[in-house]
Design an enzyme around this catalytic site. Structure first.
Site, mmCIF file in Angstrom:
data_model
loop_
_atom_site.group_PDB
_atom_site.id
_atom_site.type_symbol
_atom_site.label_atom_id
_atom_site.label_comp_id
_atom_site.label_asym_id
_atom_site.label_seq_id
_atom_site.Cartn_x
_atom_site.Cartn_y
_atom_site.Cartn_z
ATOM 1 C CE LYS A 45 32.740 -39.210 -38.154
ATOM 2 N NZ LYS A 45 32.082 -40.003 -37.110
ATOM 3 C CB SER B 286 30.671 -45.362 -21.549
ATOM 4 O OG SER B 286 31.943 -45.628 -20.988
ATOM 5 C CE LYS B 287 36.614 -43.160 -18.509
ATOM 6 N NZ LYS B 287 36.864 -43.920 -19.756
ATOM 7 C CG ASP C 209 25.423 -50.577 -34.214
ATOM 8 O OD1 ASP C 209 26.587 -50.156 -34.216
ATOM 9 O OD2 ASP C 209 24.767 -50.764 -35.249
ATOM 10 C CG ASP D 200 28.566 -39.619 -37.281
ATOM 11 O OD1 ASP D 200 29.600 -38.947 -37.112
ATOM 12 O OD2 ASP D 200 28.542 -40.671 -37.945
ATOM 13 C CB ALA E 44 21.982 -43.183 -31.457
ATOM 14 N N GLY F 178 22.213 -50.079 -36.612
ATOM 15 C CA GLY F 178 22.280 -49.283 -37.832
ATOM 16 C C GLY F 178 22.702 -47.856 -37.542
#
EC number: 2.7.1.15
Length: 306
Positions: free
Chosen positions: A40, A224-225, A247, A253, A284, A289
């Site tokens: 992280k 997702s909100k 993913d 992060d 992202a 990954g």
């Protein structure tokens, strides 16, 4: 340009892609297996650096092949690694990540050197902390070292951002007392406050509990909100951008690192910074990954223009 110092974890991630998560006792075939940079702390540092921040890292790796790999990867990112200690009797942190076709993940972590660097190791790099705009930390490394970093930061007028992940039942009060901004998800918020996050009213209640601990800025990420924020009487939800996730490993992060790169020290542009972090995170989650999925500033600004 913000100067961001991240204190925390460096892991070599070993990712396995599967169609569905295995049930207990079940053996399944995998679709793909690969290694990539993770942890992280390192993810947040990469996200900040790729969004244009001048980024420093304080942490540790072992004197092993995984450590060499991670130092090479972070060097390629042009992150300042002067604060990283190489430990001869510890292995480098590693994470074992399983990702299914729905984009959900399961992660098992071996902390290794991440849990072994000490407050003295942090204090040795006091100059790095004091020259920063923000210091960012998580719970994948030794908490007493994070406390030391935040104390140094706050004494120097440097803003501190705590990502309390993975969730910890008892967070030291002395750490919360030197935290300017906290960024938990829904589960972590409930662990911290005992308040289940179900709607905006429950988020307001949880934020009030966190403010009472001395934390001025609260951001609760809600998947997702998007993200809820509460600071100095300003509050609301900044919606996430709707995308097809494959993913979600480094989504949070990426959000924190990208946001810290554009955030004003007085938090006056918090809404815009959250929106920028949401956009970075939305890119992202469309890639596989941890660190390979993190976007660069030009990608984020290009997406904002669409």
């Amino acid at each position: 340009m913000n100067t961001v110092t991240v204190i925390g974890s460096i892991n070599l991630d070993r990712t396995i892609r599967v169609k569905n998560m295995p049930k207990p006792g079940e053996t399944i075939h995998t679709k793909e297996i690969f290694s990539a940079g993770g942890g992280k702390g390192a993810n947040q540092a990469v996200a900040a650096q790729r969004s244009g921040a001048k980024t420093h890292f304080i942490g540790a790796v072992g004197d092993d092949d995984a450590g060499k790999t991670m130092l090479d990867l972070l060097t390629q990112e042009k992150i300042n690694l002067a604060g990283i200690t190489k430990m001869t009797k510890q292995s480098t942190g590693q994470a074992y990540v399983t990702v299914d076709d729905a984009g959900e993940n399961q992660i098992m972590i071996h902390g290794g050197a991440n849990m072994a660097f000490t407050p003295d190791d942090v204090a040795a790099h006091r100059d790095i902390i004091e020259a920063s705009d923000f210091v960012v930390a998580q719970f994948e490394s030794a908490v007493d070292s994070t406390v030391e970093a935040f104390k140094i930061a706050q004494a120097a007028g440097v803003k501190t951002i705590l990502n309390p992940a993975p969730a910890m039942e008892k967070v030291p009060a002395e750490l919360l007392a030197v935290t300017d901004m906290i960024v938990p998800n829904e589960t972590e918020t409930e662990t911290l406050t005992g308040i289940a996050i179900t709607d905006e009213a429950s988020m307001m209640k949880a934020s009030a509990a966190l403010h009472e601990l001395g934390i001025s800025a609260v951001i609760i990420t809600i998947g997702s909100k998007g993200a809820f924020y509460d600071i100095n009487g300003r509050h609301g939800v900044i919606p996430a951008f709707k995308v097809e996730a494959v993913d979600t490993t480094s989504a949070g992060d990426t959000f924190i690192g990208a946001m810290s790169s554009v955030l004003d020290k007085d938090f006056s542009n918090l809404e815009d910074a959250i929106r920028y972090g949401n956009r970075a995170s939305s890119i992202a989650v469309q890639r596989f990954g941890a660190q390979p999925s993190i976007p660069y500033k030009n990608e984020i600004t290009a997406a904002e223009g669409k």
